[in-house]
Motif scaffolding. Structure first.
Motif, short mmCIF file in Angstrom:
data_model
loop_
_atom_site.label_atom_id
_atom_site.label_comp_id
_atom_site.label_asym_id
_atom_site.label_seq_id
_atom_site.Cartn_x
_atom_site.Cartn_y
_atom_site.Cartn_z
N VAL A 79 0.84 -1.20 0.00
CA VAL A 79 0.00 0.00 0.00
C VAL A 79 0.88 1.25 0.00
N MET A 80 1.91 1.26 0.83
CA MET A 80 2.79 2.43 0.90
C MET A 80 3.59 2.62 -0.38
N ILE A 81 4.04 1.52 -0.98
CA ILE A 81 4.79 1.61 -2.23
C ILE A 81 3.90 2.12 -3.36
N MET A 82 2.65 1.64 -3.43
CA MET A 82 1.71 2.12 -4.44
C MET A 82 1.51 3.63 -4.31
N GLY A 83 1.42 4.10 -3.09
CA GLY A 83 1.25 5.54 -2.87
C GLY A 83 2.42 6.34 -3.38
N CYS A 84 3.63 5.83 -3.19
CA CYS A 84 4.83 6.52 -3.68
C CYS A 84 4.83 6.63 -5.20
N VAL A 85 4.45 5.55 -5.86
CA VAL A 85 4.39 5.55 -7.33
C VAL A 85 3.39 6.60 -7.81
N LEU A 86 2.24 6.68 -7.15
CA LEU A 86 1.22 7.65 -7.54
C LEU A 86 1.67 9.08 -7.27
N MET A 87 2.47 9.29 -6.21
CA MET A 87 3.03 10.62 -5.95
C MET A 87 3.89 11.08 -7.13
N VAL A 88 4.75 10.20 -7.60
CA VAL A 88 5.63 10.53 -8.72
C VAL A 88 4.80 10.89 -9.96
N ALA A 89 3.79 10.07 -10.25
CA ALA A 89 2.95 10.31 -11.43
C ALA A 89 2.21 11.64 -11.32
N ALA A 90 1.66 11.93 -10.15
CA ALA A 90 0.90 13.17 -9.97
C ALA A 90 1.78 14.39 -10.12
N GLY A 91 2.98 14.36 -9.56
CA GLY A 91 3.89 15.49 -9.69
C GLY A 91 4.22 15.79 -11.14
N LEU A 92 4.45 14.75 -11.92
CA LEU A 92 4.79 14.94 -13.34
C LEU A 92 3.59 15.46 -14.13
N ILE A 93 2.39 15.02 -13.78
CA ILE A 93 1.19 15.50 -14.47
C ILE A 93 0.98 16.99 -14.19
N PHE A 94 1.13 17.40 -12.94
CA PHE A 94 0.97 18.81 -12.59
C PHE A 94 2.03 19.68 -13.27
N ALA A 95 3.18 19.09 -13.57
CA ALA A 95 4.24 19.85 -14.23
C ALA A 95 3.94 20.10 -15.71
N LYS A 96 2.96 19.38 -16.27
CA LYS A 96 2.69 19.50 -17.70
C LYS A 96 1.26 19.88 -18.05
N ALA A 97 0.28 19.38 -17.29
CA ALA A 97 -1.13 19.48 -17.69
C ALA A 97 -1.72 20.86 -17.40
N LEU A 98 -2.79 21.20 -18.15
CA LEU A 98 -3.55 22.43 -17.95
C LEU A 98 -5.03 22.15 -17.68
N ASN A 99 -5.51 21.00 -18.14
CA ASN A 99 -6.93 20.68 -18.04
C ASN A 99 -7.36 20.48 -16.58
N TYR A 100 -8.46 21.10 -16.22
CA TYR A 100 -8.98 21.06 -14.85
C TYR A 100 -9.19 19.63 -14.36
N TRP A 101 -9.81 18.80 -15.19
CA TRP A 101 -10.17 17.45 -14.76
C TRP A 101 -8.95 16.53 -14.70
N VAL A 102 -7.99 16.78 -15.57
CA VAL A 102 -6.75 16.00 -15.51
C VAL A 102 -5.99 16.32 -14.23
N LEU A 103 -5.93 17.60 -13.90
CA LEU A 103 -5.27 18.02 -12.66
C LEU A 103 -6.01 17.46 -11.44
N LEU A 104 -7.33 17.48 -11.49
CA LEU A 104 -8.12 16.94 -10.38
C LEU A 104 -7.84 15.45 -10.19
N GLY A 105 -7.83 14.69 -11.29
CA GLY A 105 -7.55 13.26 -11.19
C GLY A 105 -6.17 13.00 -10.63
#
Length: 457
Positions: A79-105
């Protein structure tokens, strides 16, 4: 010194978990400084920002419910490892995306904190692992260290964010939106560091393995010498404090996942949930992300000064975490919570009364100095009263309930900000804290003496 020696000789898992909470809260401190400003900079209205925060918390609540309820089935480390992977993915998405719903997800699945506070299932799982790894006598100090490192990480993250944004925007002349996006790249990097640490945890963190370890055996042996929680100076026994430690030890000897909470937990957990949800309901109206916005717009504070303010407020939070262990040992968990929370409610409600940024920031500093002095008492109260077989799920329910209650405030805060009356959110927060503390004291103050006896006081 004795505590430091024991901490040094504690299992490797304890040290890894303490390092992990520092990194996680540092990442929350970094993103909470820029989240509201970033969303507004990409063209999202203040009302929509409030909705964004509410939907993020709702999503976090649902994900945390599943992961904490079944963490012992899936495996705590997984569970903790899955959370770390999702942290990495979310940070990279916020660094690139503009769409409201993509950022929300990305914010939902990537545990991006909208408040700087704990988000996701990490805290519940880590606290359960720590409570299994240490004996009663050290539990208050381990939890104090856990809180200290968490708030220290938050302080470092807030300070680093303020310094970096100021340097990039003023010295390198980067556009603010580029500064904010780069902050989320750092968030992803911290997630990667946390992934590396979490991968080093041993199988002793799992509930089905704890009873096989020498640490757990010695813990049970020590606990078996401690008398059960008994009602003191009462003619009738109190159902809230009849949990026998010997029975708790026998539960650990053959842990099984049933998905059903024990009768003891179902008896008193709802009352605690009411208290914690009221507290979080008020807190949701004015989380740090909106406080940054308030100080920035009302007092025109610079990013560097806000970073400095949040560094020192989080630093005093760290010191307060250590002090909270002392207040617990002096007053007992419930009275220690009241001693901390009642003044903090008053300090927070008084912030909007001042025209000077220095004075308003001073009252916010005083609020932070008191607010986290309830960290260890709350953890002790919960981990002492809840049977260990229910601990992750019960702690998960507490954090989920708090997150759910916190969802409501941002819906109104965004609308209040649109109308230029953000000070109302401060008053609501203070009133909710006072009401929650009154309910807590009325229902649970009589437990203090019995819990202190178990901890050798």
């Amino acid at each position: 010194m004795r505590f430091l020696a024991k901490l040094q000789n504690s299992p490797r898992d304890v040290k890894i978990l303490l390092a992990s909470v520092f990194l996680r809260r540092a990442s929350f401190g970094i993103t909470s400084q820029v989240l509201t400003l970033f969303l507004i900079s990409v063209g999202i209205s203040k009302t929509s920002v409030g909705i964004f925060m509410t939907l993020t918390l709702v999503g976090d609540t649902l994900i945390s419910l599943v992961l904490t309820w079944y963490s012992d089935l899936f495996g705590r480390r997984l569970v903790m490892i899955m959370g770390c992977v999702l942290m990495v993915a979310a940070g990279l998405i916020f660094a690139k995306a503009l769409n409201y719903w993509v950022l929300l997800g990305a914010a939902v699945v990537g545990v991006i904190s909208t408040s700087g506070d704990e988000t996701g299932p990490f805290k519940s799982v880590e606290e359960a692992c720590l409570s299994h790894a240490v004996v009663h006598e050290l539990r208050a100090y381990i939890f104090a260290t856990y809180g200290l490192l968490g708030t220290l990480g938050l302080a470092v993250g807030s300070s680093v964010c303020g310094v970096l944004v100021s340097y990039w925007s003023e010295s390198l002349l980067w556009p603010l939106i580029k500064c904010y996006r780069t902050i989320f790249v750092i968030y992803a990097a911290i997630g990667l560091m946390k992934f590396t640490l979490t991968s080093l945890l041993s199988k002793d963190c799992e509930v089905n393995e704890v009873h096989n370890s020498e640490t757990a055996v010695s813990d049970i042996n020590e606990e078996s010498q401690i008398p059960p929680l008994m009602a003191t100076e009462q003619t009738e026994s109190d159902p809230l404090i009849e949990g026998d430690v010997l029975e708790e030890a026998s539960e650990e000897a053959s842990p099984t996942f049933t998905g059903v909470l024990s009768p003891e937990t179902r008896m008193y957990l709802p009352k605690l949930l009411v208290v914690f949800m009221l507290d979080s309901f008020g807190y949701g109206f004015m989380p740090p992300a909106w406080i940054v916005y308030y100080f920035r717009t009302i007092y025109h504070a610079s990013p560097a000064s806000l970073g400095t303010l949040f560094f020192f407020t989080n630093l005093v939070d760290s010191i307060s975490s250590i002090a909270s262990a002392m207040t617990f040992l002096l007053f007992g968990p419930v009275k220690a919570i009241l001693v901390a929370q009642l003044p903090s409610a008053a300090f927070f409600a008084l912030i909007p009364f001042w025209k000077s940024y220095t004075v308003a920031a001073g009252f916010y500093f005083l609020f932070c100095a008191c607010a986290t002095m309830d960290v260890v008492p709350r953890q002790i109260l919960l981990t002492q009263l809840i049977p260990k077989r229910d601990l992750v799920r019960a702690l998960g329910l507490v954090n989920i309930a708090k997150t759910f209650a916190r969802c409501i405030g941002p819906l109104f805060t965004g609308r209040i900000a649109e109308h230029g009356h953000l000070e109302i959110a401060f008053y609501i927060n203070g009133a909710c804290l006072l009401l929650a503390d009154s309910i807590l004291g009325f229902n649970f103050a009589h437990l203090d003496r019995s819990i202190l006896r178990i901890h050798g006081k």
